[in-house]
Design an enzyme around this catalytic site. Structure first.
Site, PDB file in Angstrom:
ATOM      1  N   CYS A  53      22.222 -59.958  46.407  1.00 11.87           N
ATOM      2  CA  CYS A  53      22.453 -58.540  46.114  1.00 11.87           C
ATOM      3  C   CYS A  53      22.680 -58.289  44.629  1.00 11.87           C
ATOM      4  O   CYS A  53      22.640 -57.130  44.193  1.00 11.87           O
ATOM      5  CB  CYS A  53      23.655 -58.027  46.897  1.00 11.87           C
ATOM      6  SG  CYS A  53      23.532 -58.323  48.668  1.00 11.87           S
ATOM      7  N   HIS A  82      29.466 -51.256  45.234  1.00 13.02           N
ATOM      8  CA  HIS A  82      28.465 -51.945  46.052  1.00 13.02           C
ATOM      9  C   HIS A  82      28.388 -51.242  47.406  1.00 13.02           C
ATOM     10  O   HIS A  82      27.308 -50.943  47.887  1.00 13.02           O
ATOM     11  CB  HIS A  82      28.852 -53.417  46.211  1.00 13.02           C
ATOM     12  CG  HIS A  82      27.867 -54.226  46.990  1.00 13.02           C
ATOM     13  ND1 HIS A  82      26.590 -54.470  46.520  1.00 13.02           N
ATOM     14  CD2 HIS A  82      27.950 -54.834  48.194  1.00 13.02           C
ATOM     15  CE1 HIS A  82      25.936 -55.210  47.409  1.00 13.02           C
ATOM     16  NE2 HIS A  82      26.733 -55.447  48.431  1.00 13.02           N
ATOM     17  N   HIS A 132      20.681 -50.406  51.910  1.00  4.71           N
ATOM     18  CA  HIS A 132      20.880 -51.581  51.051  1.00  4.71           C
ATOM     19  C   HIS A 132      19.514 -52.184  50.758  1.00  4.71           C
ATOM     20  O   HIS A 132      18.868 -52.747  51.631  1.00  4.71           O
ATOM     21  CB  HIS A 132      21.773 -52.588  51.773  1.00  4.71           C
ATOM     22  CG  HIS A 132      22.281 -53.684  50.886  1.00  4.71           C
ATOM     23  ND1 HIS A 132      21.658 -54.054  49.713  1.00  4.71           N
ATOM     24  CD2 HIS A 132      23.355 -54.511  51.009  1.00  4.71           C
ATOM     25  CE1 HIS A 132      22.318 -55.046  49.159  1.00  4.71           C
ATOM     26  NE2 HIS A 132      23.355 -55.334  49.918  1.00  4.71           N
TER      27      HIS A 132
END
Length: 339
Positions: free
Chosen positions: A127, A280, A318
């Site tokens: 990520c 995030h 995401h």
């Protein structure tokens, strides 16, 4: 035949009807690479200065491209097709092998967008992939190795293999878990991702995010319309721990360094009163607890009493490799609206 109902029903896709492959001769390229070419071209044409003009002020080798995909190209034209071919009685192709490599976005941009003969760099860090590429670009700019950097990532992870992997991990929000967690009779897939609230998993998404960076002297010389500045990028490891997926001290150190860097540029008063956090915010039960703790402790260390927190994954999903690029784009847009 073996069919089953997949429990995850939500994903953050590009707009329906938007077929990048029809905009140019895509030559059976995987979706992720089509997105990379589109994103990089769009970024280049948004600079406000012709690329030939920029090149006339620097040496040909003073350009760098820092890009990748986290999982490679996993659709039928990439690794997905290569892995499935024999089981489906089809032929494995060399195109699927080479185009599936996760450094291909860099190679495609070098060859088809910038005609680059400078630095080609591809970092992968789950990520944090965008931030890792950005860190290398900033480091090379500061060291004088390059004067212009194209930084970004493209990821098209919405496919059976990756979705099944994340689903088996329990990371994705299923209809069953949403109904139980949110106590709603009708499932709203647009609200599947709920960072920092009561949640049950994230929504996977696809994206292509690219940015053009210059050193200060070149930006001033060209009169480039600057949207912001990247002074530094911090990525700290967690040290020894029992589980790779468990949280560790690295993110605390990273966040504290970033806050200190912001205070060094804008002043402590600006950090306390005019800054915000683009989190995030993956929308998993563990993330909402661990990331909240990081913000709370860093805010206390810098005497920040009220710190607005934004999490764009609630709207975009995401996107894995470009996820931090999504956040940077949102940050730049927010600052422009604010000013």
């Amino acid at each position: 035949d073996n069919q089953r109902d997949f429990p995850v029903k939500a994903a953050g896709q590009l707009p329906s009807g938007f077929d990048i492959g029809k905009l140019y001769n895509s030559r059976f390229q995987p979706r992720g690479l089509q997105m990379a070419l589109f994103g990089a071209t769009d970024a280049l044409r948004s600079v406000g200065i012709e690329w030939t003009t920029i090149l006339s002020h620097i040496r040909p080798d003073q350009v760098g491209v820092y890009s990748s995909s986290g999982f490679g190209q996993m659709d039928s034209r990439g690794y997905g097709g290569m892995h499935q071919a024999r089981m489906k009685g089809e032929r494995v192709t060399t195109k699927a092998l080479t185009m599936g490599i996760n450094s291909m976005p860099t190679d495609f941009i070098n060859a088809y967008v910038l005609a680059n003969v400078g630095i080609a760099s591809s970092s992968v860090a789950a990520c944090a992939t965008f931030l890792s590429n950005l860190r290398h670009a900033v480091s090379d700019l500061q060291a004088g190795k390059i004067r212009v950097a194209m930084v970004g990532n493209s990821e098209a992870p919405i496919g059976p293999e990756l979705m099944d992997g994340f689903g088996t991990m329990g990371a994705l929000a299923t209809d069953e878990n949403m109904a139980r967690t949110y106590s709603e009779t009708e499932i709203d897939h647009r609200r599947a991702s709920r960072p920092f609230g009561v949640n049950c998993g994230f929504t996977i998404g696809e994206a292509s995010q690219y940015f053009l960076l210059m050193d200060d002297e070149l930006a001033v010389e060209l009169g480039a319309p600057c949207l912001g500045a990247v002074t530094d990028v911090f990525i700290d490891a967690d040290g020894i721990k029992k589980s790779i997926t468990a949280p560790g001290p690295g993110n605390h150190i990273t966040m504290a360094k970033a806050a200190a860097a912001a205070a060094a540029v804008a002043g402590e008063a600006a950090l306390r009163n005019k800054s915000f956090v683009l989190a995030h915010g993956s929308s998993t039960p563990q993330n909402r607890v661990t990331e909240s703790q990081i913000f709370d402790q860093v805010a206390a260390a810098f005497a920040i009493n009220e710190w607005p927190v934004v999490a764009v994954k609630a709207y975009l999903g995401h996107t894995i490799a470009p996820a931090s690029g999504d956040q940077l784009a949102a940050a730049l847009g927010s600052c422009l609206l604010y000013t």
